[in-house]
Motif scaffolding. Structure first.
Motif, mmCIF file in Angstrom:
data_model
loop_
_atom_site.group_PDB
_atom_site.id
_atom_site.type_symbol
_atom_site.label_atom_id
_atom_site.label_comp_id
_atom_site.label_asym_id
_atom_site.label_seq_id
_atom_site.Cartn_x
_atom_site.Cartn_y
_atom_site.Cartn_z
ATOM 1 N N ASN A 35 0.812 -1.220 0.000
ATOM 2 C CA ASN A 35 0.000 0.000 0.000
ATOM 3 C C ASN A 35 0.844 1.268 0.000
ATOM 4 O O ASN A 35 0.363 2.324 -0.400
ATOM 5 C CB ASN A 35 -0.948 0.004 1.199
ATOM 6 C CG ASN A 35 -2.033 -1.034 1.052
ATOM 7 O OD1 ASN A 35 -2.449 -1.365 -0.045
ATOM 8 N ND2 ASN A 35 -2.482 -1.576 2.177
ATOM 9 N N LEU A 36 2.088 1.181 0.457
ATOM 10 C CA LEU A 36 2.952 2.367 0.494
ATOM 11 C C LEU A 36 3.590 2.674 -0.850
ATOM 12 O O LEU A 36 3.787 3.842 -1.188
ATOM 13 C CB LEU A 36 4.056 2.185 1.541
ATOM 14 C CG LEU A 36 3.635 2.199 3.003
ATOM 15 C CD1 LEU A 36 4.856 1.960 3.888
ATOM 16 C CD2 LEU A 36 2.972 3.516 3.354
ATOM 17 N N GLY A 37 3.963 1.645 -1.591
ATOM 18 C CA GLY A 37 4.703 1.846 -2.834
ATOM 19 C C GLY A 37 3.813 2.086 -4.029
ATOM 20 O O GLY A 37 2.627 1.753 -4.025
ATOM 21 N N THR A 38 4.413 2.667 -5.066
ATOM 22 C CA THR A 38 3.661 2.915 -6.290
ATOM 23 C C THR A 38 4.036 1.930 -7.389
ATOM 24 O O THR A 38 3.211 1.603 -8.224
ATOM 25 C CB THR A 38 3.896 4.349 -6.785
ATOM 26 O OG1 THR A 38 5.299 4.567 -6.943
ATOM 27 C CG2 THR A 38 3.328 5.364 -5.813
ATOM 28 N N THR A 39 5.290 1.469 -7.389
ATOM 29 C CA THR A 39 5.716 0.457 -8.359
ATOM 30 C C THR A 39 6.114 -0.809 -7.616
ATOM 31 O O THR A 39 6.362 -0.781 -6.407
ATOM 32 C CB THR A 39 6.910 0.954 -9.189
ATOM 33 O OG1 THR A 39 8.030 1.137 -8.320
ATOM 34 C CG2 THR A 39 6.590 2.257 -9.906
ATOM 35 N N GLN A 40 6.179 -1.901 -8.351
ATOM 36 C CA GLN A 40 6.531 -3.169 -7.707
ATOM 37 C C GLN A 40 7.946 -3.134 -7.129
ATOM 38 O O GLN A 40 8.182 -3.641 -6.027
ATOM 39 C CB GLN A 40 6.392 -4.323 -8.712
ATOM 40 C CG GLN A 40 6.647 -5.686 -8.135
ATOM 41 C CD GLN A 40 5.600 -6.128 -7.123
ATOM 42 O OE1 GLN A 40 4.563 -5.508 -6.955
ATOM 43 N NE2 GLN A 40 5.884 -7.201 -6.426
ATOM 44 N N ALA A 41 8.880 -2.537 -7.834
ATOM 45 C CA ALA A 41 10.257 -2.450 -7.334
ATOM 46 C C ALA A 41 10.313 -1.626 -6.046
ATOM 47 O O ALA A 41 11.039 -1.984 -5.105
ATOM 48 C CB ALA A 41 11.154 -1.834 -8.395
ATOM 49 N N GLU A 42 9.550 -0.557 -5.991
ATOM 50 C CA GLU A 42 9.507 0.267 -4.782
ATOM 51 C C GLU A 42 8.879 -0.503 -3.616
ATOM 52 O O GLU A 42 9.343 -0.415 -2.482
ATOM 53 C CB GLU A 42 8.711 1.541 -5.066
ATOM 54 C CG GLU A 42 8.693 2.522 -3.926
ATOM 55 C CD GLU A 42 7.889 3.765 -4.274
ATOM 56 O OE1 GLU A 42 7.479 4.461 -3.335
ATOM 57 O OE2 GLU A 42 7.668 4.039 -5.478
ATOM 58 N N ARG A 43 7.838 -1.256 -3.907
ATOM 59 C CA ARG A 43 7.184 -2.069 -2.865
ATOM 60 C C ARG A 43 8.123 -3.121 -2.301
ATOM 61 O O ARG A 43 8.170 -3.347 -1.089
ATOM 62 C CB ARG A 43 5.938 -2.720 -3.432
ATOM 63 C CG ARG A 43 4.857 -1.750 -3.771
ATOM 64 C CD ARG A 43 3.744 -2.416 -4.538
ATOM 65 N NE ARG A 43 2.725 -1.442 -4.876
ATOM 66 C CZ ARG A 43 1.952 -1.522 -5.948
ATOM 67 N NH1 ARG A 43 2.076 -2.537 -6.788
ATOM 68 N NH2 ARG A 43 1.052 -0.596 -6.182
ATOM 69 N N VAL A 44 8.865 -3.774 -3.171
ATOM 70 C CA VAL A 44 9.817 -4.801 -2.725
ATOM 71 C C VAL A 44 10.907 -4.170 -1.879
ATOM 72 O O VAL A 44 11.306 -4.731 -0.846
ATOM 73 C CB VAL A 44 10.407 -5.556 -3.943
ATOM 74 C CG1 VAL A 44 11.560 -6.452 -3.543
ATOM 75 C CG2 VAL A 44 9.321 -6.371 -4.631
ATOM 76 N N THR A 45 11.398 -3.016 -2.283
ATOM 77 C CA THR A 45 12.424 -2.315 -1.500
ATOM 78 C C THR A 45 11.901 -1.928 -0.121
ATOM 79 O O THR A 45 12.590 -2.115 0.886
ATOM 80 C CB THR A 45 12.899 -1.059 -2.255
ATOM 81 O OG1 THR A 45 13.362 -1.440 -3.551
ATOM 82 C CG2 THR A 45 14.003 -0.360 -1.508
ATOM 83 N N ILE A 46 10.690 -1.414 -0.064
ATOM 84 C CA ILE A 46 10.089 -1.056 1.227
ATOM 85 C C ILE A 46 9.944 -2.300 2.092
ATOM 86 O O ILE A 46 10.256 -2.285 3.285
ATOM 87 C CB ILE A 46 8.722 -0.362 1.016
ATOM 88 C CG1 ILE A 46 8.907 0.994 0.357
ATOM 89 C CG2 ILE A 46 7.977 -0.222 2.340
ATOM 90 C CD1 ILE A 46 7.608 1.626 -0.119
#
Length: 110
Positions: A35-46
């Motif tokens: 829910n925080l990230g906008t892209t899949q790569a950003e979500r995985v990093t978070i």
């Protein structure tokens, strides 16, 4: 002797519940990071930022989740016929939820 045996069975049930909570927390963190990230790569990093460096491999959290699900199932299954009432219902709940999480983890690896 029977009272201490019932107490030890209840302790094993609580340990099984704790083992179930670990995969639930991992999936809760994934939903939160999603829910925080906008892209899949950003979500995985978070998501990976919530764990120590040695758990940042591709399948590390999945393997830990699988292991704790199996332990929770095994501990609850051993208590299923020996304990009655609320504790039996708790063990059935642990087995069902752990089995579903185990299948979810296994299918996510495909």
């Amino acid at each position: 002797m029977k009272v201490s045996n019932q107490t030890s069975l209840k302790i094993v049930s609580l340990i099984s519940l704790i083992c179930l909570l670990i995969p639930l927390i991992i999936y809760g963190l994934w939903i939160y990071a999603f829910n925080l990230g906008t892209t899949q790569a950003e979500r995985v990093t978070i998501f990976k930022d919530y764990f120590p460096d040695f758990l940042n491999g591709r399948w590390d959290t999945t393997f830990i989740s699988i292991a704790f699900c199996v332990v929770a199932i095994l501990l609850s299954t051993t208590n299923l016929k020996k304990i009655k009432n609320y504790w039996r219902t708790l063990n059935i709940f642990i087995i069902v939820i752990s089995s579903l999480l185990l299948l979810l983890n296994l299918f996510s690896m495909m």
